[in-house]
Design an enzyme around this catalytic site. Sequence first.
Site, PDB file in Angstrom:
ATOM      1  N   TYR A   8      35.543  35.983  41.091  1.00  0.00           N
ATOM      2  CA  TYR A   8      36.436  37.090  40.726  1.00  0.00           C
ATOM      3  C   TYR A   8      36.012  37.634  39.360  1.00  0.00           C
ATOM      4  O   TYR A   8      35.825  38.836  39.183  1.00  0.00           O
ATOM      5  CB  TYR A   8      37.894  36.612  40.690  1.00  0.00           C
ATOM      6  CG  TYR A   8      38.873  37.676  40.243  1.00  0.00           C
ATOM      7  CD1 TYR A   8      39.199  38.746  41.079  1.00  0.00           C
ATOM      8  CD2 TYR A   8      39.478  37.620  38.980  1.00  0.00           C
ATOM      9  CE1 TYR A   8      40.100  39.726  40.669  1.00  0.00           C
ATOM     10  CE2 TYR A   8      40.375  38.593  38.569  1.00  0.00           C
ATOM     11  CZ  TYR A   8      40.680  39.641  39.415  1.00  0.00           C
ATOM     12  OH  TYR A   8      41.566  40.622  39.000  1.00  0.00           O
ATOM     13  N   SER A   9      35.842  36.721  38.402  1.00  0.00           N
ATOM     14  CA  SER A   9      35.417  37.162  37.069  1.00  0.00           C
ATOM     15  C   SER A   9      34.064  37.856  37.135  1.00  0.00           C
ATOM     16  O   SER A   9      33.864  38.887  36.488  1.00  0.00           O
ATOM     17  CB  SER A   9      35.317  35.968  36.120  1.00  0.00           C
ATOM     18  OG  SER A   9      36.583  35.699  35.589  1.00  0.00           O
ATOM     19  N   LYS A  17      34.533  41.394  38.269  1.00  0.00           N
ATOM     20  CA  LYS A  17      35.146  42.286  37.280  1.00  0.00           C
ATOM     21  C   LYS A  17      34.219  42.493  36.067  1.00  0.00           C
ATOM     22  O   LYS A  17      34.199  43.572  35.492  1.00  0.00           O
ATOM     23  CB  LYS A  17      36.508  41.743  36.841  1.00  0.00           C
ATOM     24  CG  LYS A  17      37.565  41.721  37.957  1.00  0.00           C
ATOM     25  CD  LYS A  17      37.983  43.128  38.408  1.00  0.00           C
ATOM     26  CE  LYS A  17      39.161  43.091  39.369  1.00  0.00           C
ATOM     27  NZ  LYS A  17      39.569  44.416  39.859  1.00  0.00           N
ATOM     28  N   SER A  62      40.215  47.065  36.263  1.00  0.00           N
ATOM     29  CA  SER A  62      39.504  45.812  36.017  1.00  0.00           C
ATOM     30  C   SER A  62      40.559  44.708  35.892  1.00  0.00           C
ATOM     31  O   SER A  62      41.523  44.661  36.651  1.00  0.00           O
ATOM     32  CB  SER A  62      38.662  45.973  34.753  1.00  0.00           C
ATOM     33  OG  SER A  62      37.995  44.789  34.429  1.00  0.00           O
ATOM     34  N   SER A  98      48.389  50.695  49.528  1.00  0.00           N
ATOM     35  CA  SER A  98      49.399  50.183  50.476  1.00  0.00           C
ATOM     36  C   SER A  98      50.252  49.076  49.898  1.00  0.00           C
ATOM     37  O   SER A  98      51.216  48.640  50.523  1.00  0.00           O
ATOM     38  CB  SER A  98      48.690  49.657  51.733  1.00  0.00           C
ATOM     39  OG  SER A  98      47.765  48.637  51.373  1.00  0.00           O
TER      40      SER A  98
HETATM   41  N1  LIG Z   1      48.320  41.376  40.038  1.00  0.00           N
HETATM   42  C1  LIG Z   1      47.749  41.045  38.882  1.00  0.00           C
HETATM   43  O1  LIG Z   1      48.285  40.205  38.119  1.00  0.00           O
HETATM   44  C2  LIG Z   1      46.450  41.708  38.456  1.00  0.00           C
HETATM   45  C3  LIG Z   1      45.936  41.369  37.216  1.00  0.00           C
HETATM   46  C4  LIG Z   1      44.743  41.938  36.800  1.00  0.00           C
HETATM   47  C5  LIG Z   1      44.091  42.849  37.603  1.00  0.00           C
HETATM   48  N2  LIG Z   1      44.591  43.184  38.808  1.00  0.00           N
HETATM   49  C6  LIG Z   1      43.833  44.160  39.618  1.00  0.00           C
HETATM   50  O2  LIG Z   1      44.701  45.206  40.020  1.00  0.00           O
HETATM   51  C7  LIG Z   1      44.256  45.757  41.269  1.00  0.00           C
HETATM   52  C8  LIG Z   1      45.433  45.781  42.229  1.00  0.00           C
HETATM   53  O3  LIG Z   1      45.878  44.448  42.414  1.00  0.00           O
HETATM   54  P1  LIG Z   1      47.341  44.092  42.947  1.00  0.00           P
HETATM   55  O4  LIG Z   1      47.885  43.034  42.087  1.00  0.00           O
HETATM   56  O5  LIG Z   1      48.115  45.323  43.180  1.00  0.00           O
HETATM   57  O6  LIG Z   1      46.908  43.409  44.333  1.00  0.00           O
HETATM   58  P2  LIG Z   1      47.565  43.510  45.769  1.00  0.00           P
HETATM   59  O7  LIG Z   1      49.038  43.637  45.667  1.00  0.00           O
HETATM   60  O8  LIG Z   1      46.988  42.385  46.549  1.00  0.00           O
HETATM   61  O9  LIG Z   1      47.002  44.899  46.322  1.00  0.00           O
HETATM   62  C9  LIG Z   1      45.633  45.064  46.520  1.00  0.00           C
HETATM   63  C10 LIG Z   1      45.421  46.303  47.359  1.00  0.00           C
HETATM   64  O10 LIG Z   1      44.000  46.409  47.618  1.00  0.00           O
HETATM   65  C11 LIG Z   1      43.835  46.598  49.011  1.00  0.00           C
HETATM   66  N3  LIG Z   1      42.539  46.157  49.502  1.00  0.00           N
HETATM   67  C12 LIG Z   1      42.024  44.903  49.542  1.00  0.00           C
HETATM   68  N4  LIG Z   1      40.802  44.939  50.101  1.00  0.00           N
HETATM   69  C13 LIG Z   1      40.539  46.226  50.403  1.00  0.00           C
HETATM   70  C14 LIG Z   1      39.444  46.903  51.004  1.00  0.00           C
HETATM   71  N5  LIG Z   1      38.353  46.257  51.418  1.00  0.00           N
HETATM   72  N6  LIG Z   1      39.521  48.247  51.148  1.00  0.00           N
HETATM   73  C15 LIG Z   1      40.618  48.936  50.744  1.00  0.00           C
HETATM   74  N7  LIG Z   1      41.695  48.351  50.206  1.00  0.00           N
HETATM   75  C16 LIG Z   1      41.649  47.012  50.036  1.00  0.00           C
HETATM   76  C17 LIG Z   1      44.990  45.824  49.645  1.00  0.00           C
HETATM   77  O11 LIG Z   1      45.148  46.254  50.977  1.00  0.00           O
HETATM   78  P3  LIG Z   1      45.815  45.327  52.118  1.00  0.00           P
HETATM   79  O12 LIG Z   1      47.295  45.532  51.945  1.00  0.00           O
HETATM   80  O13 LIG Z   1      45.232  45.892  53.367  1.00  0.00           O
HETATM   81  O14 LIG Z   1      45.375  43.919  51.847  1.00  0.00           O
HETATM   82  C18 LIG Z   1      46.126  46.229  48.718  1.00  0.00           C
HETATM   83  O15 LIG Z   1      46.629  47.483  49.050  1.00  0.00           O
HETATM   84  C19 LIG Z   1      43.101  44.865  41.732  1.00  0.00           C
HETATM   85  O16 LIG Z   1      41.876  45.489  41.444  1.00  0.00           O
HETATM   86  C20 LIG Z   1      43.282  43.594  40.920  1.00  0.00           C
HETATM   87  O17 LIG Z   1      42.068  42.901  40.731  1.00  0.00           O
HETATM   88  C21 LIG Z   1      45.775  42.630  39.269  1.00  0.00           C
END
Ligand SMILES: NC(=O)c1ccc[n+]([C@@H]2O[C@H](COP(=O)([O-])OP(=O)(O)OC[C@H]3O[C@@H](n4cnc5c(N)ncnc54)[C@H](OP(=O)(O)O)[C@@H]3O)[C@@H](O)[C@H]2O)c1
Length: 300
Positions: A153-154, A157, A139, A13
């Site tokens: 968080y770390s 992961k 990850s 989403s």
């Molecule tokens: N952004 C970065 O810089 C970064 C860097 C390294 C790794 N990551 C990893 O990349 C992945 C995506 O992150 P993102 O940056 O795209 O974050 P984001 O924009 O916050 O999106 C996270 C998504 O996960 C969903 N979510 C959270 N809790 C959930 C649950 N219990 N069940 C189902 N869905 C859930 C959220 O839904 P809602 O909209 O309902 O909250 C949202 O759709 C994550 O695993 C994150 O750790 C991100």
Amino acid sequence: MKDRPTVLITGASHGLGLALARLLIEKRRYRLVLTARPSSLFRFGELGIFEDPDLMLTPLDVVDPLSRETAIHNVTVRFGGVDVLINNAGVMTRAVLEHVTEEDHLEQMRVNYRGPMELTRLVLPYMRAQRYGRIINISSVGGMMAMPTMTVYSASKFALEGASEALFYEVRPWNIRVTLVQPGFINSDGFERVAYTGRSFQGHEDARSPYHAHYHYMEAFVAKIMRRTWATPESVAARITRLIEQKRPPLRVSGTVDAFLFSMLRRLLPRTLYHEVLYRALPGVSQWGRTPPDARAERE
Ligand SMILES: NC(=O)c1ccc[n+]([C@@H]2O[C@H](COP(=O)([O-])OP(=O)(O)OC[C@H]3O[C@@H](n4cnc5c(N)ncnc54)[C@H](OP(=O)(O)O)[C@@H]3O)[C@@H](O)[C@H]2O)c1
């Protein structure tokens, strides 16, 4: 690759999951299952994403066992099973260990580690039976190098990395490939979506907290890099789509250039030197621990 494999994405989403969903919709080569928490499912309609014969939209809260089982059951009824599982949903908690309760800790582990592993358990029997499957776990650089204020968080992961590495060996005999994608900083609103615990929020807001400087400097540092980096959700999503189509995807893949550089740093520097260099490079670290006298109450 199977003809028109079924790809399920968690947390589609927003952010990376949504970018990936859009890219795969455009390709028209897959049966897609886009999942979101029940409270966020409405976003698909707002974004102009609607069901069609090859596109299923379904609620899935990865921390809820009934939600996980129902979602996988419904996909199995409609498409036969999941060929490619992309465990993307995740939350980043910003908190030092002293500001994490047992429940905060468990909640972080449930979303980032246990949810993905339980979902994987549900899709493996189908993948084993057909001798084909792809598990792609999103990850983070935080799963390779831990940073202050990101303790749990770390941990989540690192746990995901460890379990995925074991699984890589376990399921390879059935042509099921497990891959960990490690994104570094992504230019997105991700830093605004960081979760605070009750106590880390107080520590962040209250200049008298012994950990206030930790939050203050780390938050500004992360926000600055995320605003300046070239990596976008779309560029990381493109990397992931290439993996789906790869015949023998590797266990670990850097999702961004900085992640690759960090992994080289971690690999090449002797451990003690690496930790010393990193400590000295932490933003404003000379100010950390310089707590005003009236913060003594919190320490005691
Ligand atoms: N952004 C970065 O810089 C970064 C860097 C390294 C790794 N990551 C990893 O990349 C992945 C995506 O992150 P993102 O940056 O795209 O974050 P984001 O924009 O916050 O999106 C996270 C998504 O996960 C969903 N979510 C959270 N809790 C959930 C649950 N219990 N069940 C189902 N869905 C859930 C959220 O839904 P809602 O909209 O309902 O909250 C949202 O759709 C994550 O695993 C994150 O750790 C991100």
